[in-house]
Design an enzyme around this catalytic site. Structure first.
Site, mmCIF file in Angstrom:
data_model
loop_
_atom_site.group_PDB
_atom_site.id
_atom_site.type_symbol
_atom_site.label_atom_id
_atom_site.label_comp_id
_atom_site.label_asym_id
_atom_site.label_seq_id
_atom_site.Cartn_x
_atom_site.Cartn_y
_atom_site.Cartn_z
ATOM 1 N N LYS A 41 48.183 62.031 54.643
ATOM 2 C CA LYS A 41 49.205 61.758 53.629
ATOM 3 C C LYS A 41 50.619 61.965 54.168
ATOM 4 C CE LYS A 41 45.922 62.941 50.055
ATOM 5 N NZ LYS A 41 45.526 61.553 49.807
ATOM 6 N N GLU A 141 47.728 68.646 52.343
ATOM 7 C CA GLU A 141 46.707 68.592 53.397
ATOM 8 C C GLU A 141 47.094 69.561 54.528
ATOM 9 O OE1 GLU A 141 44.588 64.246 53.102
ATOM 10 O OE2 GLU A 141 46.384 64.377 54.338
ATOM 11 N N LYS A 220 49.097 51.334 35.676
ATOM 12 C CA LYS A 220 49.894 51.584 34.454
ATOM 13 C C LYS A 220 51.260 52.183 34.776
ATOM 14 C CE LYS A 220 46.115 53.373 32.389
ATOM 15 N NZ LYS A 220 45.675 54.586 32.400
ATOM 16 N N GLY A 221 51.549 52.421 36.048
ATOM 17 C CA GLY A 221 52.883 52.920 36.411
ATOM 18 C C GLY A 221 52.923 54.434 36.516
ATOM 19 N N ASP A 242 42.892 47.362 47.056
ATOM 20 C CA ASP A 242 42.471 48.683 47.529
ATOM 21 C C ASP A 242 43.607 49.658 47.244
ATOM 22 O OD1 ASP A 242 41.706 50.955 48.889
ATOM 23 O OD2 ASP A 242 41.132 49.913 50.718
ATOM 24 N N GLY A 247 49.446 56.058 46.593
ATOM 25 C CA GLY A 247 50.233 57.274 46.328
ATOM 26 C C GLY A 247 51.164 57.595 47.490
ATOM 27 N N ASP A 248 50.741 57.289 48.694
ATOM 28 C CA ASP A 248 51.601 57.565 49.857
ATOM 29 C C ASP A 248 52.789 56.598 49.889
ATOM 30 O OD1 ASP A 248 49.865 59.565 50.570
ATOM 31 O OD2 ASP A 248 48.670 58.263 51.860
ATOM 32 N N HIS A 273 56.876 49.945 42.581
ATOM 33 C CA HIS A 273 56.763 48.656 43.273
ATOM 34 C C HIS A 273 56.130 48.841 44.657
ATOM 35 C CE1 HIS A 273 59.426 47.111 40.116
ATOM 36 N NE2 HIS A 273 58.979 45.920 40.468
ATOM 37 N N GLY A 284 47.755 42.670 54.141
ATOM 38 C CA GLY A 284 46.368 42.761 54.602
ATOM 39 C C GLY A 284 46.165 43.955 55.511
HETATM 40 O O1 RIB Z 1 46.255 59.060 50.912
HETATM 41 C C1 RIB Z 1 45.411 58.440 51.830
HETATM 42 C C2 RIB Z 1 45.208 59.319 53.038
HETATM 43 O O2 RIB Z 1 44.540 60.479 52.627
HETATM 44 C C3 RIB Z 1 44.367 58.683 54.109
HETATM 45 O O3 RIB Z 1 45.173 58.160 55.127
HETATM 46 C C4 RIB Z 1 43.462 59.801 54.597
HETATM 47 O O4 RIB Z 1 43.763 60.192 55.903
HETATM 48 C C5 RIB Z 1 43.667 60.945 53.632
HETATM 49 O O5 RIB Z 1 44.277 61.988 54.272
#
Ligand code: RIB
EC number: 2.7.1.15
Length: 306
Positions: A41, A141, A220-221, A242, A247-248, A273, A284
């Protein structure tokens, strides 16, 4: 480049393989499409901020192995400052073993390795740098106390993306400006079963101790909760392929927008966005390569404005 963003977080190498069905205990299955990808993350969020044009640095720990070397090379290619990356001689680079079955269903095992050895001392070495950032962004993490210490050291906007989430008493987050759980993470932090109707109540409890609780809601935002108000920010409609890593993209873009002086609501809209762009996998391929560049996101926003 405008805006300075510091990320304190993880790197994981992803080992991904596709199967026709998920295996059962003791079974060996033939898979296909094996690939090794950059993940974690912290790394994903730093790459997102850098691609959107921010001057970005990362504080992280990787192992003294080929995967740690790959991580540092990738960050350099992405123009992320790696001065404060620590190479850990005793622990391996974080790794995720990902088995992807039909309809995107998956089984994932993560060994966070060196990530879980990132210390307050590693952060202390970078104190001046952290203080110079417009926005500092951390996740979970890495050890919780390291994330918290880094954020409390910062002088700019402090964002905690509490993922993966732990039960967290709201008062421990005092001094942080923004937390960005998703619905499941909010429930894990506050200790209720996801799906129960108390999402907003939980967010309000945390908003007594942080300026804004931004709960991401996927397609839903997001809701933005502060001491006085609850506002909903819509996400653009896309064909989501996917959502891993959305979130990242969201957090990297949120940090970028705040570093440029957007208001919280404007920044959340920009971040929604970025999350939608990633979930639609418009470019892709693997997660990290699908994160948008600044111009790509601007174009996407102009085509998906409300
Ligand atoms: O948020 C996705 C990430 O979470 C992935 O890249 C995976 O490595 C996990 O850490």
């Amino acid at each position: 480049m405008s805006g300075k963003v510091g990320v304190i977080g993880s790197y994981n190498t992803g080992f991904v393989v596709y199967v026709e069905r998920l295996p059962i205990e003791g079974e060996t299955l033939k898979g296909h499409g094996f690939r090794i990808e950059h993940g974690g993350k912290g790394s994903n969020q730093a790459i997102q901020a850098a691609r959107l044009g921010c001057q970005t640095f990362i504080i992280a720990r990787v192992g003294a192995d080929i995967f740690g070397e790959r991580a540092v090379n990738k960050w350099r290619v992405e123009k992320i400052d790696t001065t404060y990356v620590v190479v850990d001689r005793d622990n391996p680079t974080g790794a995720g073993l990902v088995i992807v079955g039909p309809a995107g269903r998956n089984m994932i095992i993560v060994d966070l390795g060196a990530n879980m050895h990132l210390t307050k001392n590693d952060v202390a070495n970078a104190v001046e740098r952290i203080r110079s950032a417009d926005v500092v962004l951390a996740q979970l993490e890495i050890p919780f106390e390291t994330s918290l210490h880094a954020l409390k050291t910062a002088e700019g906007v402090k964002i905690l993306n509490p993922a993966p989430a732990l039960p967290t008493p709201p008062e421990t987050l005092k001094g942080i400006n923004i937390i960005t759980p998703n619905e499941v993470e909010m429930a894990a932090m506050a200790g209720y079963t996801p799906g129960e109707a108390d999402l907003v109540n939980a967010a309000k409890k945390y908003a007594k101790h942080v300026d804004n609780v931004v709960v991401t809601l996927g397609e839903k935002g997001a809701i933005v909760v502060d001491k006085n108000d609850v506002k909903h920010v819509k996400a653009p409609r896309v064909n989501a392929v996917d959502s891993t890593g959305a979130g990242d993209a969201f957090n990297g873009a949120l940090a970028t927008a705040l570093a440029r002086g957007y208001t919280v609501l404007e920044a959340v809209e920009y971040a929604c966005h970025a999350g939608a762009f990633l979930a639609a996998r418009i470019k892709g391929g693997e997660l990290v390569e699908a994160l948008p560049e600044e111009k790509e996101l601007e174009k996407f926003i102009s085509e998906h404005s409300f």
